[in-house]
Each structure stands twice: as C-alpha cells, then as structure tokens.
Design a protein around this motif. Structure first.
Motif, short mmCIF file in Angstrom:
data_model
loop_
_atom_site.label_atom_id
_atom_site.label_comp_id
_atom_site.label_asym_id
_atom_site.label_seq_id
_atom_site.Cartn_x
_atom_site.Cartn_y
_atom_site.Cartn_z
N GLU A 134 40.42 -12.53 54.84
CA GLU A 134 40.89 -13.78 55.44
C GLU A 134 41.15 -13.59 56.93
O GLU A 134 40.82 -14.44 57.76
N THR A 135 41.76 -12.45 57.28
CA THR A 135 42.04 -12.18 58.69
C THR A 135 40.75 -12.10 59.49
O THR A 135 40.67 -12.58 60.63
N ARG A 136 39.72 -11.48 58.91
CA ARG A 136 38.43 -11.40 59.59
C ARG A 136 37.84 -12.79 59.84
O ARG A 136 37.32 -13.07 60.92
N LEU A 137 37.92 -13.65 58.84
CA LEU A 137 37.39 -14.99 58.99
C LEU A 137 38.12 -15.76 60.08
O LEU A 137 37.50 -16.46 60.89
N ARG A 138 39.43 -15.63 60.10
CA ARG A 138 40.20 -16.34 61.12
C ARG A 138 39.88 -15.81 62.52
O ARG A 138 39.78 -16.58 63.48
N ALA A 139 39.68 -14.49 62.63
CA ALA A 139 39.34 -13.91 63.92
C ALA A 139 37.96 -14.38 64.38
O ALA A 139 37.75 -14.67 65.56
N ALA A 140 37.01 -14.47 63.43
CA ALA A 140 35.67 -14.94 63.77
C ALA A 140 35.72 -16.39 64.22
O ALA A 140 35.03 -16.80 65.17
N ALA A 141 36.54 -17.21 63.55
CA ALA A 141 36.66 -18.62 63.92
C ALA A 141 37.31 -18.80 65.28
O ALA A 141 36.96 -19.71 66.04
N ALA A 142 38.23 -17.90 65.61
CA ALA A 142 38.93 -18.00 66.89
C ALA A 142 38.04 -17.63 68.05
O ALA A 142 38.32 -17.96 69.20
N GLY A 143 36.94 -16.91 67.76
CA GLY A 143 36.03 -16.52 68.83
C GLY A 143 36.70 -15.59 69.82
O GLY A 143 37.32 -14.59 69.46
N GLY A 144 36.61 -15.92 71.08
CA GLY A 144 37.17 -15.05 72.12
C GLY A 144 38.56 -15.42 72.53
O GLY A 144 38.98 -15.12 73.66
N GLY A 145 39.31 -16.10 71.67
CA GLY A 145 40.68 -16.49 72.01
C GLY A 145 41.61 -15.30 72.11
O GLY A 145 41.23 -14.16 71.82
N PRO A 146 42.84 -15.54 72.53
CA PRO A 146 43.80 -14.43 72.67
C PRO A 146 44.12 -13.78 71.33
O PRO A 146 44.11 -14.44 70.28
N ALA A 147 44.38 -12.48 71.37
CA ALA A 147 44.73 -11.74 70.14
C ALA A 147 46.01 -12.31 69.57
O ALA A 147 46.99 -12.56 70.29
N ALA A 148 46.00 -12.54 68.25
CA ALA A 148 47.17 -13.11 67.59
C ALA A 148 47.17 -12.68 66.14
O ALA A 148 46.15 -12.28 65.58
N LEU A 171 46.79 -4.48 41.06
CA LEU A 171 46.29 -5.65 41.77
C LEU A 171 46.55 -5.60 43.27
O LEU A 171 45.93 -6.36 44.03
N LEU A 172 47.46 -4.74 43.72
CA LEU A 172 47.89 -4.78 45.12
C LEU A 172 46.73 -4.49 46.08
O LEU A 172 46.55 -5.20 47.08
N ALA A 173 45.95 -3.45 45.81
CA ALA A 173 44.86 -3.11 46.72
C ALA A 173 43.86 -4.26 46.82
O ALA A 173 43.38 -4.59 47.92
N GLY A 174 43.54 -4.91 45.69
CA GLY A 174 42.63 -6.04 45.73
C GLY A 174 43.20 -7.21 46.53
O GLY A 174 42.46 -7.88 47.28
N ALA A 175 44.48 -7.45 46.39
CA ALA A 175 45.11 -8.52 47.15
C ALA A 175 45.04 -8.24 48.65
O ALA A 175 44.77 -9.13 49.46
N GLU A 176 45.28 -6.98 49.02
CA GLU A 176 45.21 -6.61 50.44
C GLU A 176 43.79 -6.78 50.97
O GLU A 176 43.59 -7.17 52.12
N ASP A 177 42.78 -6.49 50.14
CA ASP A 177 41.39 -6.68 50.56
C ASP A 177 41.10 -8.15 50.84
O ASP A 177 40.41 -8.49 51.80
N VAL A 178 41.61 -9.03 49.98
CA VAL A 178 41.41 -10.47 50.18
C VAL A 178 42.08 -10.92 51.47
O VAL A 178 41.50 -11.68 52.27
#
Length: 296
Positions: A75-89, A64-71
């Motif tokens: 999630e990280t991609r979605l948060r980055a998209a929502a942040a737009g051009g904000g500072p890297a975090a 299950l570990l690889a699948g969990a890492e994919d999820v």
C-alpha cells in the motif's frame, strides 16, 4: 479488506497495548478494539489474547503478522507511486538502543520535522535481538544497532558512527584517583553493573572479566541503562557505558572516569531489510541519520 484494520493490527502487535496503539494511531481505544474484532471476524481467527496488562499475539496472529506487513508495504508503494515527485511523507519506524534514542536521535527527529514535516518518525528502544526481529517482521523500517558487525544475509548494515565507551565509578572511588591506571585484575575485584545480555559492549567486557584467573567477578545485568548508572553513582560498583550516557554525571561530579585498559569505541550500524522496499520517507530518514552522525 480495509487496510486500516491491518495497520491497527500491526501497531497493536508492536506495542502490545490498546492504549498505546490508540495513541499512535490517533484513534480512541474503543475504535482500536472494534478494528481488531472486525479483523478477527473477517479472518475467522483470534489474533490476540487480551491480558490484564495488554494484548499478546496468538499463534494465529504471529502467522498472519508478516503477511499483514507485506500488504501495508505494498500500500505504501502504491501511495508513493501516486504521489509522484511530491515531498517525502509518511510514517517511519526506527528502532535503536536506549543510548541512541535518548542522546543521538532526538536531534535527527528535530531536523526531519524542519526539513520534511510530512514524515512522522516513531522511535522505539530496541537492542540487537529486538531490532533484527523487528526488521524481519516488518515492524521496523530502520534499526540503529551498537554492534561490531552484523552477520545476517537478509539485512544490510552500514557503519554511520561510533560511540566512545568509558569505565566509570562514583566520584571518590579509589580507582578514580588521578594518575592511577587500573589493571584487569583490579577491575575484576570490583562489582560491575552492566546493561542487559545482548548488549555487545557489555557482553564483551563480561567475557573479558570472566576469563581472568581467580574468583569470578560479581556482574549484575540490567535492562535499563539508568538503573546501572544509578547503582554506580550510589557507590556500589563500576560500569561501562557510552560516554554520552554518563556525561551528566561526569559534569555534576556524581561519577568519575576509571582510567584502565583501553576499551574500543562501539560502532553504530544503520540496518535495513535487504528485500523490503524503502519509501522516500524511509530514505529521507536514512539520509538525516547519516548527516546527524557525521556532524556528531
């Protein structure tokens, strides 16, 4: 499914210890335990064997570990998209050999805290095998490996620097007399204390010594560079290590350089998974690593 449970699962899988996982996640140990139990109940599978010294993934946990890492990656991609051009975090996990963790990367982390305070960098000591496995499993975002080359189609490797290597012995050893140049035959007659198998420069030296005619040399391998260095400083034999690891001993006189056959520098490879998305935080860490090694 609450992705917080998956993150706790991922961190515990990497650390193998409830206390360490709690510290990294800024949670209480009891909360980590509740997260894992909740996830196991939701999935209907036991994910860890609880052992006296920590936690070990079960076969179900490993599947299950690889699948969990994919999820978590999604999630990280979605948060980055929502942040737009904000500072890297965000959190970036870097695996590197003991040498780089102790000598090169602290400066990189300090620079990141000044320029990107929202990035939380976690350093983990990892040799080549553990670094490659960690990238493939998604436990590492970036790995820095001391390797000539890395023949793995699913990984990308970029040479960002090189570590000078040096043969050393205890001060006063006959082979450290100024003006004397040791031969391979003389080196093979000495006990060697080397870093563990899988360390590219130690393996290369061991192969060269074992290929010489006559009695095979006495080679002792350690999982810790400090252990090898301490044995040599005590006058028990020789070692080959990055100069950065023995600089203190050379300065204080406990170690001395053995002038012998030329030993090439070992390249530092910056490695990432080819198909895994790199967040702005990961890219900022990569850029700072490049700058740090260029300056060094």
């Amino acid at each position: 499914m609450d992705t917080r449970l998956l993150r706790t699962f991922s961190v515990l899988a990497r650390t193998g210890n409830f206390t360490a996982a709690a510290g990294e996640l800024h949670l209480s140990q009891s909360t980590v335990t509740v997260h894992i139990r909740t996830l196991e109940k939701e999935l209907g599978a036991r994910l860890f064997d609880r052992l006296p010294r920590g936690a070990r993934l079960t076969s179900a946990g490993r599947r299950l570990l690889a699948g969990a890492e994919d999820v978590l990656d999604a999630e990280t991609r979605l948060r980055a998209a929502a942040a737009g051009g904000g500072p890297a975090a965000g959190r970036v996990v870097v695996g590197a050999g003991e040498t780089l963790c102790s000598t090169r990367l602290p400066g990189v982390v300090a620079a990141l805290r000044g320029g990107h305070p929202g990035i939380d960098v976690h350093l983990y000591a990892a040799g080549t095998e553990a670094g490659v496995e960690g990238l493939r499993a998604g436990r590492l975002d970036v790995a820095l490996l001391l390797e000539e080359q890395l023949g793995a189609a699913d990984l990308t490797a970029e040479t960002v620097g090189a570590e000078p290597l040096v043969l050393v012995a205890a001060a006063g050893h006959p082979l450290t007399v100024p003006g004397r140049r040791a031969t391979w035959k003389e080196l093979a007659a000495e006990p060697f204390f080397l870093h563990e198998q899988g360390c590219s420069y130690s393996d290369r030296l061991a192969r060269r010594l074992l290929a010489l005619p006559g009695e095979p040399p006495r080679l002792t391998r350690f999982g810790s560079i400090e252990a090898a260095r301490s044995c040599v400083a005590a006058g028990l034999g020789l070692t080959l290590l990055p100069r950065a690891c023995v600089a203190g001993g050379l300065r204080d006189g406990s170690l001395a350089v053995v002038d012998g056959p030329a030993v090439p520098d070992v390249p530092v490879q910056l490695v990432r998974h080819r198909s895994r998305w790199a967040s702005p935080a990961v890219l900022a860490v990569v850029d700072e690593v490049r700058r740090g090694f260029a300056a060094a």
